[in-house]
Design a protein around this motif. Sequence first.
Motif, PDB file in Angstrom:
ATOM      1  N   ILE A 152       2.475   4.179   6.965  1.00  0.00           N
ATOM      2  CA  ILE A 152       2.523   3.534   5.648  1.00  0.00           C
ATOM      3  C   ILE A 152       1.236   2.728   5.461  1.00  0.00           C
ATOM      4  O   ILE A 152       0.909   1.862   6.281  1.00  0.00           O
ATOM      5  CB  ILE A 152       3.749   2.611   5.537  1.00  0.00           C
ATOM      6  CG1 ILE A 152       5.041   3.411   5.758  1.00  0.00           C
ATOM      7  CG2 ILE A 152       3.783   1.912   4.194  1.00  0.00           C
ATOM      8  CD1 ILE A 152       6.271   2.548   5.908  1.00  0.00           C
ATOM      9  N   ASP A 153       0.532   3.031   4.390  1.00  0.00           N
ATOM     10  CA  ASP A 153      -0.722   2.331   4.075  1.00  0.00           C
ATOM     11  C   ASP A 153      -0.458   1.387   2.899  1.00  0.00           C
ATOM     12  O   ASP A 153      -0.014   1.821   1.826  1.00  0.00           O
ATOM     13  CB  ASP A 153      -1.808   3.351   3.710  1.00  0.00           C
ATOM     14  CG  ASP A 153      -3.196   2.742   3.792  1.00  0.00           C
ATOM     15  OD1 ASP A 153      -3.285   1.541   4.068  1.00  0.00           O
ATOM     16  OD2 ASP A 153      -4.188   3.481   3.588  1.00  0.00           O
ATOM     17  N   LEU A 154      -0.707   0.102   3.111  1.00  0.00           N
ATOM     18  CA  LEU A 154      -0.447  -0.898   2.082  1.00  0.00           C
ATOM     19  C   LEU A 154      -1.723  -1.235   1.303  1.00  0.00           C
ATOM     20  O   LEU A 154      -2.812  -1.310   1.874  1.00  0.00           O
ATOM     21  CB  LEU A 154       0.107  -2.182   2.708  1.00  0.00           C
ATOM     22  CG  LEU A 154       1.462  -2.108   3.415  1.00  0.00           C
ATOM     23  CD1 LEU A 154       1.819  -3.487   3.965  1.00  0.00           C
ATOM     24  CD2 LEU A 154       2.544  -1.621   2.476  1.00  0.00           C
ATOM     25  N   PHE A 155      -1.548  -1.427   0.011  1.00  0.00           N
ATOM     26  CA  PHE A 155      -2.613  -1.991  -0.820  1.00  0.00           C
ATOM     27  C   PHE A 155      -2.089  -3.322  -1.316  1.00  0.00           C
ATOM     28  O   PHE A 155      -1.215  -3.365  -2.185  1.00  0.00           O
ATOM     29  CB  PHE A 155      -2.951  -1.061  -1.994  1.00  0.00           C
ATOM     30  CG  PHE A 155      -4.035  -1.599  -2.886  1.00  0.00           C
ATOM     31  CD1 PHE A 155      -5.351  -1.613  -2.464  1.00  0.00           C
ATOM     32  CD2 PHE A 155      -3.725  -2.112  -4.146  1.00  0.00           C
ATOM     33  CE1 PHE A 155      -6.349  -2.124  -3.276  1.00  0.00           C
ATOM     34  CE2 PHE A 155      -4.721  -2.622  -4.970  1.00  0.00           C
ATOM     35  CZ  PHE A 155      -6.031  -2.620  -4.523  1.00  0.00           C
ATOM     36  N   ASP A 156      -2.585  -4.391  -0.715  1.00  0.00           N
ATOM     37  CA  ASP A 156      -2.028  -5.712  -0.946  1.00  0.00           C
ATOM     38  C   ASP A 156      -0.565  -5.710  -0.474  1.00  0.00           C
ATOM     39  O   ASP A 156      -0.306  -5.515   0.699  1.00  0.00           O
ATOM     40  CB  ASP A 156      -2.166  -6.110  -2.416  1.00  0.00           C
ATOM     41  CG  ASP A 156      -1.968  -7.606  -2.627  1.00  0.00           C
ATOM     42  OD1 ASP A 156      -1.952  -8.347  -1.624  1.00  0.00           O
ATOM     43  OD2 ASP A 156      -1.826  -8.039  -3.780  1.00  0.00           O
ATOM     44  N   ASP A 157       0.414  -5.868  -1.382  1.00  0.00           N
ATOM     45  CA  ASP A 157       1.821  -5.862  -0.960  1.00  0.00           C
ATOM     46  C   ASP A 157       2.567  -4.642  -1.505  1.00  0.00           C
ATOM     47  O   ASP A 157       3.792  -4.641  -1.635  1.00  0.00           O
ATOM     48  CB  ASP A 157       2.522  -7.147  -1.411  1.00  0.00           C
ATOM     49  CG  ASP A 157       2.543  -7.299  -2.929  1.00  0.00           C
ATOM     50  OD1 ASP A 157       1.799  -6.546  -3.607  1.00  0.00           O
ATOM     51  OD2 ASP A 157       3.289  -8.145  -3.435  1.00  0.00           O
ATOM     52  N   GLU A 158       1.816  -3.584  -1.842  1.00  0.00           N
ATOM     53  CA  GLU A 158       2.435  -2.373  -2.397  1.00  0.00           C
ATOM     54  C   GLU A 158       2.183  -1.182  -1.474  1.00  0.00           C
ATOM     55  O   GLU A 158       1.108  -1.062  -0.880  1.00  0.00           O
ATOM     56  CB  GLU A 158       1.850  -2.088  -3.790  1.00  0.00           C
ATOM     57  CG  GLU A 158       2.460  -0.889  -4.483  1.00  0.00           C
ATOM     58  CD  GLU A 158       1.867  -0.670  -5.866  1.00  0.00           C
ATOM     59  OE1 GLU A 158       1.358   0.446  -6.115  1.00  0.00           O
ATOM     60  OE2 GLU A 158       1.892  -1.614  -6.689  1.00  0.00           O
ATOM     61  N   ILE A 159       3.203  -0.319  -1.328  1.00  0.00           N
ATOM     62  CA  ILE A 159       3.054   0.883  -0.505  1.00  0.00           C
ATOM     63  C   ILE A 159       2.185   1.881  -1.272  1.00  0.00           C
ATOM     64  O   ILE A 159       2.611   2.435  -2.291  1.00  0.00           O
ATOM     65  CB  ILE A 159       4.415   1.510  -0.167  1.00  0.00           C
ATOM     66  CG1 ILE A 159       5.255   0.542   0.674  1.00  0.00           C
ATOM     67  CG2 ILE A 159       4.231   2.827   0.589  1.00  0.00           C
ATOM     68  CD1 ILE A 159       6.649   1.053   0.992  1.00  0.00           C
ATOM     69  N   GLU A 160       0.947   2.086  -0.798  1.00  0.00           N
ATOM     70  CA  GLU A 160       0.018   2.982  -1.490  1.00  0.00           C
ATOM     71  C   GLU A 160       0.279   4.435  -1.109  1.00  0.00           C
ATOM     72  O   GLU A 160       0.361   5.319  -1.975  1.00  0.00           O
ATOM     73  CB  GLU A 160      -1.421   2.602  -1.146  1.00  0.00           C
ATOM     74  CG  GLU A 160      -2.451   3.410  -1.932  1.00  0.00           C
ATOM     75  CD  GLU A 160      -3.869   2.919  -1.664  1.00  0.00           C
ATOM     76  OE1 GLU A 160      -4.725   3.059  -2.556  1.00  0.00           O
ATOM     77  OE2 GLU A 160      -4.127   2.396  -0.554  1.00  0.00           O
ATOM     78  N   THR A 161       0.412   4.721   0.190  1.00  0.00           N
ATOM     79  CA  THR A 161       0.691   6.092   0.638  1.00  0.00           C
ATOM     80  C   THR A 161       1.656   6.058   1.822  1.00  0.00           C
ATOM     81  O   THR A 161       1.702   5.077   2.579  1.00  0.00           O
ATOM     82  CB  THR A 161      -0.589   6.829   1.090  1.00  0.00           C
ATOM     83  OG1 THR A 161      -1.184   6.112   2.179  1.00  0.00           O
ATOM     84  CG2 THR A 161      -1.577   6.982  -0.047  1.00  0.00           C
ATOM     85  N   ILE A 162       2.422   7.142   1.957  1.00  0.00           N
ATOM     86  CA  ILE A 162       3.258   7.365   3.141  1.00  0.00           C
ATOM     87  C   ILE A 162       2.918   8.759   3.654  1.00  0.00           C
ATOM     88  O   ILE A 162       3.031   9.744   2.912  1.00  0.00           O
ATOM     89  CB  ILE A 162       4.766   7.285   2.820  1.00  0.00           C
ATOM     90  CG1 ILE A 162       5.124   5.948   2.161  1.00  0.00           C
ATOM     91  CG2 ILE A 162       5.600   7.486   4.087  1.00  0.00           C
ATOM     92  CD1 ILE A 162       6.585   5.851   1.727  1.00  0.00           C
ATOM     93  N   ARG A 163       2.489   8.847   4.895  1.00  0.00           N
ATOM     94  CA  ARG A 163       2.129  10.143   5.478  1.00  0.00           C
ATOM     95  C   ARG A 163       2.791  10.315   6.842  1.00  0.00           C
ATOM     96  O   ARG A 163       3.007   9.334   7.556  1.00  0.00           O
ATOM     97  CB  ARG A 163       0.604  10.265   5.655  1.00  0.00           C
ATOM     98  CG  ARG A 163      -0.166  10.364   4.364  1.00  0.00           C
ATOM     99  CD  ARG A 163      -1.670  10.426   4.608  1.00  0.00           C
ATOM    100  NE  ARG A 163      -2.401  10.666   3.380  1.00  0.00           N
ATOM    101  CZ  ARG A 163      -2.695  11.880   2.906  1.00  0.00           C
ATOM    102  NH1 ARG A 163      -2.334  12.949   3.598  1.00  0.00           N
ATOM    103  NH2 ARG A 163      -3.354  12.029   1.781  1.00  0.00           N
ATOM    104  N   THR A 164       3.091  11.550   7.175  1.00  0.00           N
ATOM    105  CA  THR A 164       3.517  11.841   8.542  1.00  0.00           C
ATOM    106  C   THR A 164       2.273  11.878   9.425  1.00  0.00           C
ATOM    107  O   THR A 164       1.161  12.050   8.929  1.00  0.00           O
ATOM    108  CB  THR A 164       4.229  13.204   8.625  1.00  0.00           C
ATOM    109  OG1 THR A 164       3.317  14.225   8.187  1.00  0.00           O
ATOM    110  CG2 THR A 164       5.465  13.236   7.751  1.00  0.00           C
ATOM    111  N   PHE A 165       2.476  11.705  10.738  1.00  0.00           N
ATOM    112  CA  PHE A 165       1.326  11.832  11.639  1.00  0.00           C
ATOM    113  C   PHE A 165       1.759  12.427  12.970  1.00  0.00           C
ATOM    114  O   PHE A 165       2.930  12.426  13.321  1.00  0.00           O
ATOM    115  CB  PHE A 165       0.590  10.501  11.819  1.00  0.00           C
ATOM    116  CG  PHE A 165       1.350   9.445  12.592  1.00  0.00           C
ATOM    117  CD1 PHE A 165       1.239   9.342  13.976  1.00  0.00           C
ATOM    118  CD2 PHE A 165       2.162   8.528  11.927  1.00  0.00           C
ATOM    119  CE1 PHE A 165       1.919   8.360  14.684  1.00  0.00           C
ATOM    120  CE2 PHE A 165       2.848   7.549  12.626  1.00  0.00           C
ATOM    121  CZ  PHE A 165       2.724   7.462  14.005  1.00  0.00           C
TER     122      PHE A 165
END
Length: 349
Positions: A152-165
């Motif tokens: 999960i990549d956050l931009f400030d306090d918002e979820i910007e992207t969710i990716r599998t890895f």
Amino acid sequence: KTTAESRQAPLVIITASAFEAQRLLDEMPYFAPDLSVHLLPDWETLPYDVFSPHPDLISERLATLYQISQNRCDLVIVPIATALLRLPPVAYMSAHTFMLKKGQKLDLEALRHQCAQAGYHHVSQVISPGEFSVRGGLIDLFPMGSALPYRIDLFDDEIETIRTFDIDTQRSLYPVPEIRLLPAREFPLDEAGISKFRSNFREQFEGDPQRATIYKNVSKGIASGGIEWYLPLFFDETASLLDYLPKDKDMRYANLCLHGDCDKAAQQFWADANARYRLLAHDAERPILKPENLLIKTDDFFSQTHDYPTLALMHEAAKPLPALEIERRADKPLHKLQAFIESTKKRIL
């Protein structure tokens, strides 16, 4: 059959053995590839063992219980020994399951607390189910019941992207819109769960609880090996498999199938559990619960099945085939098989 509302009553197949359950799971897609088939696997440990099931098994069990409770299964396969085990209440699964979606506002500290409450371990690098890691605005999560972990990549306090890895390379794979987090265990190891365990333990066992290793470890928030055999101590009441089945207005929204001699297998499992209890019940450092606290009595379980439409499939005694080996030097190497095909009235696959 794409939504819970449009599904017909699910079919629950209770098998006499774990082997038969796995075999049905492997073979069913060949005959009905469109069905949503889930297995509730066995712990693959003996009653009162001092080691815990593999994390993948716990993950699969939690995922299946969630799918059953949400009516997202067409077919559920369960070995009878697994069906007799007492389960966490349905409310526990609901209370410890939460969703994360792209674009959602996220309080990082609240997420840390929520993951800890659900039993997830904070690690430096996520490699197994039930783990999470926080590095600045990057969160790695490996939910129970998931095939892959998520980043999960956050931009400030918002979820910007969710990716599998990939757990080996740690490289991101593909984006997803949302993820579902199931609890990490079938019991709570938060403050309330520990308090309930301590209270029930003192009530259940006589003597000084501090002599018991399991009591001291749980008091420190440590999940000792074999702690699954103390599951009822974490709750006021436990549930059975049938409690997880979806209900209609008549409270009987499921069909059951007893595959093989389930009664004999259940009686044998109870006999084995009682034998192990008599063998291991005298260790003051590891007191154990009586089988009736861990398992549902055979008669009680089968009486509960009477509330559902039930089909019993009993295996006929199998007779061995005659000799059908290939004779490579004969004029017709397959003459034995050919003669059998011509003489038998039974169907051949």
